[in-house]
Design an enzyme around this catalytic site. Structure first.
Site, PDB file in Angstrom:
ATOM      1  N   LYS A 180      -0.597  15.179 -12.208  1.00  0.00           N
ATOM      2  CA  LYS A 180      -0.306  14.531 -10.885  1.00  0.00           C
ATOM      3  C   LYS A 180      -0.416  15.703 -10.082  1.00  0.00           C
ATOM      4  O   LYS A 180      -2.001  14.927  -8.633  1.00  0.00           O
ATOM      5  CB  LYS A 180       0.549  13.777 -10.503  1.00  0.00           C
ATOM      6  CG  LYS A 180       0.516  12.634  -9.560  1.00  0.00           C
ATOM      7  CD  LYS A 180      -0.533  12.036  -9.779  1.00  0.00           C
ATOM      8  CE  LYS A 180       0.013  11.147  -8.000  1.00  0.00           C
ATOM      9  NZ  LYS A 180      -1.357   9.917  -8.120  1.00  0.00           N
ATOM     10  N   LYS A 248       3.085  14.624   1.400  1.00  0.00           N
ATOM     11  CA  LYS A 248       3.537  15.252   0.567  1.00  0.00           C
ATOM     12  C   LYS A 248       2.568  15.376  -1.106  1.00  0.00           C
ATOM     13  O   LYS A 248       2.923  16.430  -1.361  1.00  0.00           O
ATOM     14  CB  LYS A 248       4.378  13.991   0.024  1.00  0.00           C
ATOM     15  CG  LYS A 248       5.272  13.836  -0.911  1.00  0.00           C
ATOM     16  CD  LYS A 248       6.054  12.686  -1.914  1.00  0.00           C
ATOM     17  CE  LYS A 248       4.108  11.291  -2.349  1.00  0.00           C
ATOM     18  NZ  LYS A 248       4.522  11.038  -3.749  1.00  0.00           N
TER      19      LYS A 248
HETATM   20  P1  NAD Z   1       5.848   2.340  -1.414  1.00  0.00           P
HETATM   21  O1  NAD Z   1       6.093   3.053  -0.562  1.00  0.00           O
HETATM   22  O2  NAD Z   1       4.236   0.960  -0.820  1.00  0.00           O
HETATM   23  O3  NAD Z   1       6.928   1.994  -2.222  1.00  0.00           O
HETATM   24  C1  NAD Z   1       7.677   2.889  -2.494  1.00  0.00           C
HETATM   25  C2  NAD Z   1       9.496   1.585  -2.891  1.00  0.00           C
HETATM   26  O4  NAD Z   1      10.486   1.821  -2.965  1.00  0.00           O
HETATM   27  C3  NAD Z   1       8.726   0.500  -1.525  1.00  0.00           C
HETATM   28  O5  NAD Z   1       8.678  -1.025  -1.438  1.00  0.00           O
HETATM   29  C4  NAD Z   1      10.653   0.919  -0.494  1.00  0.00           C
HETATM   30  O6  NAD Z   1      11.085   0.159  -0.398  1.00  0.00           O
HETATM   31  C5  NAD Z   1      11.047   1.202  -1.869  1.00  0.00           C
HETATM   32  N1  NAD Z   1      12.294   1.921  -1.503  1.00  0.00           N
HETATM   33  C6  NAD Z   1      12.480   3.352  -1.099  1.00  0.00           C
HETATM   34  N2  NAD Z   1      13.822   4.172  -0.961  1.00  0.00           N
HETATM   35  C7  NAD Z   1      14.626   3.422  -2.055  1.00  0.00           C
HETATM   36  C8  NAD Z   1      15.985   3.267  -2.423  1.00  0.00           C
HETATM   37  N3  NAD Z   1      16.285   3.769  -1.632  1.00  0.00           N
HETATM   38  N4  NAD Z   1      16.557   2.314  -3.552  1.00  0.00           N
HETATM   39  C9  NAD Z   1      15.159   1.046  -3.416  1.00  0.00           C
HETATM   40  N5  NAD Z   1      14.092   1.272  -2.933  1.00  0.00           N
HETATM   41  C10 NAD Z   1      13.498   2.337  -2.330  1.00  0.00           C
HETATM   42  O7  NAD Z   1       5.033   3.495  -1.710  1.00  0.00           O
HETATM   43  P2  NAD Z   1       3.753   3.160  -3.473  1.00  0.00           P
HETATM   44  O8  NAD Z   1       2.277   3.743  -2.387  1.00  0.00           O
HETATM   45  O9  NAD Z   1       3.830   2.261  -4.005  1.00  0.00           O
HETATM   46  O10 NAD Z   1       3.795   4.498  -3.910  1.00  0.00           O
HETATM   47  C11 NAD Z   1       5.469   5.069  -4.990  1.00  0.00           C
HETATM   48  C12 NAD Z   1       4.506   6.213  -5.075  1.00  0.00           C
HETATM   49  O11 NAD Z   1       3.707   6.390  -6.730  1.00  0.00           O
HETATM   50  C13 NAD Z   1       4.666   7.695  -4.531  1.00  0.00           C
HETATM   51  O12 NAD Z   1       5.370   8.672  -5.470  1.00  0.00           O
HETATM   52  C14 NAD Z   1       2.970   7.664  -5.056  1.00  0.00           C
HETATM   53  O13 NAD Z   1       2.537   9.523  -4.364  1.00  0.00           O
HETATM   54  C15 NAD Z   1       2.451   7.186  -6.240  1.00  0.00           C
HETATM   55  N6  NAD Z   1       1.741   6.302  -6.372  1.00  0.00           N
HETATM   56  C16 NAD Z   1       1.318   5.632  -5.557  1.00  0.00           C
HETATM   57  C17 NAD Z   1      -0.518   5.352  -5.357  1.00  0.00           C
HETATM   58  C18 NAD Z   1      -1.030   4.545  -4.393  1.00  0.00           C
HETATM   59  O14 NAD Z   1      -2.414   4.700  -4.184  1.00  0.00           O
HETATM   60  N7  NAD Z   1       0.142   3.639  -3.542  1.00  0.00           N
HETATM   61  C19 NAD Z   1      -1.050   5.529  -6.498  1.00  0.00           C
HETATM   62  C20 NAD Z   1      -0.244   7.113  -7.455  1.00  0.00           C
HETATM   63  C21 NAD Z   1       0.778   6.906  -7.355  1.00  0.00           C
END
Ligand code: NAD
Length: 303
Positions: A180, A248
């Site tokens: 990744k 990050k």
């Molecule tokens: P996001 O911030 O939209 O979602 C993360 C969720 O986790 C939020 O809804 C938040 O409220 C929740 N959260 C945080 N701390 C928490 C806790 N202690 N308990 C319960 N819930 C908690 O982020 P995202 O865009 O969905 O990304 C999630 C992961 O996927 C990240 O590591 C990101 O790097 C990866 N990712 C994102 C994408 C993208 O296009 N958005 C693509 C590939 C990978």
């Protein structure tokens, strides 16, 4: 998920923690595939969305953790450590022989530490970060790179096949995160160069949309040009994937390079551009906002 007839879940319960931009459609796709999805997020609004999409609300992490399969989709290493290893967390409440699939993008060493701690408690853990963005999550066509034990991968495969079309076991614990990191440096580097192409075309009085249409059809073509060229030219930067998260990920890539004793000079430069995006106040916007940074470098800010 593209085909609702592929209902593979047959009532198996999946605990799902982290229902953000990615987790929300992923959990909804699992519910549509016939799994009983028990979702938790610190945001009650996110949990409500899952219920509307056919899932169930878990009142806390402990309740979501009492499932045979638990998926986490959280922002970064500290949240995964807290949710999985912390008091009241997944491991403390896991059932015997449970399968933990962490799909967040985090540091490889955190994934290895989680897998080691999980094994002590008879829980099989996989790191399974994804690529494909929000659209890939909604359409159930993510690329998923999986690190961990081969037998655990085989057990997770039916679930992962609901979420993605390219699902590859790439090695031992942490290997999914290293793949990744490689993915993220290519994505950020590509955005930076597409941004520079737009700056050059516009500054030269050439129609950027027409120019990028040609690039997209030739050797310079990429998924980024395919999916994002129009929104970039139109300066639409709603996330998508937030600059804060890509910052990050660039940190993870550079730390992995240091660990592997290699130099990644282009990654270093692009990481600085991503850091500049944060510094310029674009942390909450889509990573394609690198275009604004590169406009600013040339003193050609558009709005
Ligand atoms: P996001 O911030 O939209 O979602 C993360 C969720 O986790 C939020 O809804 C938040 O409220 C929740 N959260 C945080 N701390 C928490 C806790 N202690 N308990 C319960 N819930 C908690 O982020 P995202 O865009 O969905 O990304 C999630 C992961 O996927 C990240 O590591 C990101 O790097 C990866 N990712 C994102 C994408 C993208 O296009 N958005 C693509 C590939 C990978």
């Amino acid at each position: 998920m593209s085909d609702a007839s592929e209902r593979s879940g047959s009532g198996t319960t999946i605990g799902f923690v982290g229902l953000g931009i990615m987790g929300s459609p992923m959990a909804a796709n699992l519910a549509a595939a016939g799994y009983r999805v028990l979702g938790y997020d610190v945001s009650a609004e996110r949990v409500e969305q899952l219920v509307t999409a056919g899932g169930m609300a878990a009142p806390n992490i402990a309740a979501a953790a009492k499932a045979q399969i638990v998926i986490t989709m959280l922002p970064d290493s500290p949240q995964v450590e807290e949710v999985v290893l912390g008091p009241g967390g997944v491991l403390e409440n896991a059932v015997d022989g449970a399968l933990l699939i962490d799909m967040s993008t985090i540091r490889p060493e955190t994934s290895r530490a989680v897998a080691e701690r999980a094994a002590v408690q008879g829980v099989r853990a996989l790191d399974a970060p994804v690529s494909g963005g929000e659209k890939g999550a909604i359409d159930g066509v993510l690329s998923i790179m999986v690190g961990g034990d081969e037998a655990a991968f085989a057990a997770a495969l039916p679930v992962l096949k609901v979420l993605g079309t390219t699902v590859v076991h790439v090695g031992a614990s942490g290997a999914g995160q290293t793949v990744k990191a490689a993915n993220q440096l290519v994505v950020a580097g590509t955005y930076a160069l597409v941004a520079e192409a737009i700056v050059l075309l516009e500054a030269s009085g050439v129609d950027a949309s027409a120019g990028l249409d040609v690039l997209a059809g030739g050797l310079a073509g990429s998924r980024i040009l395919e999916l994002k060229r129009q929104s970039m030219v139109e300066r639409r930067f709603a996330p998508g994937f937030r600059i804060d998260l890509h910052h990050k990920d660039m940190g993870i890539a550079l730390a992995a390079a240091r660990e592997a004793d290699v130099a990644l000079p282009v990654t270093g430069l692009v990481a600085q551009l991503v850091a500049a995006a944060r510094g310029q106040g674009y942390g909450g916007q889509d990573h394609s906002v690198l275009l604004k940074v590169l406009e600013n470098v040339s003193g050609r800010a558009t709005t």
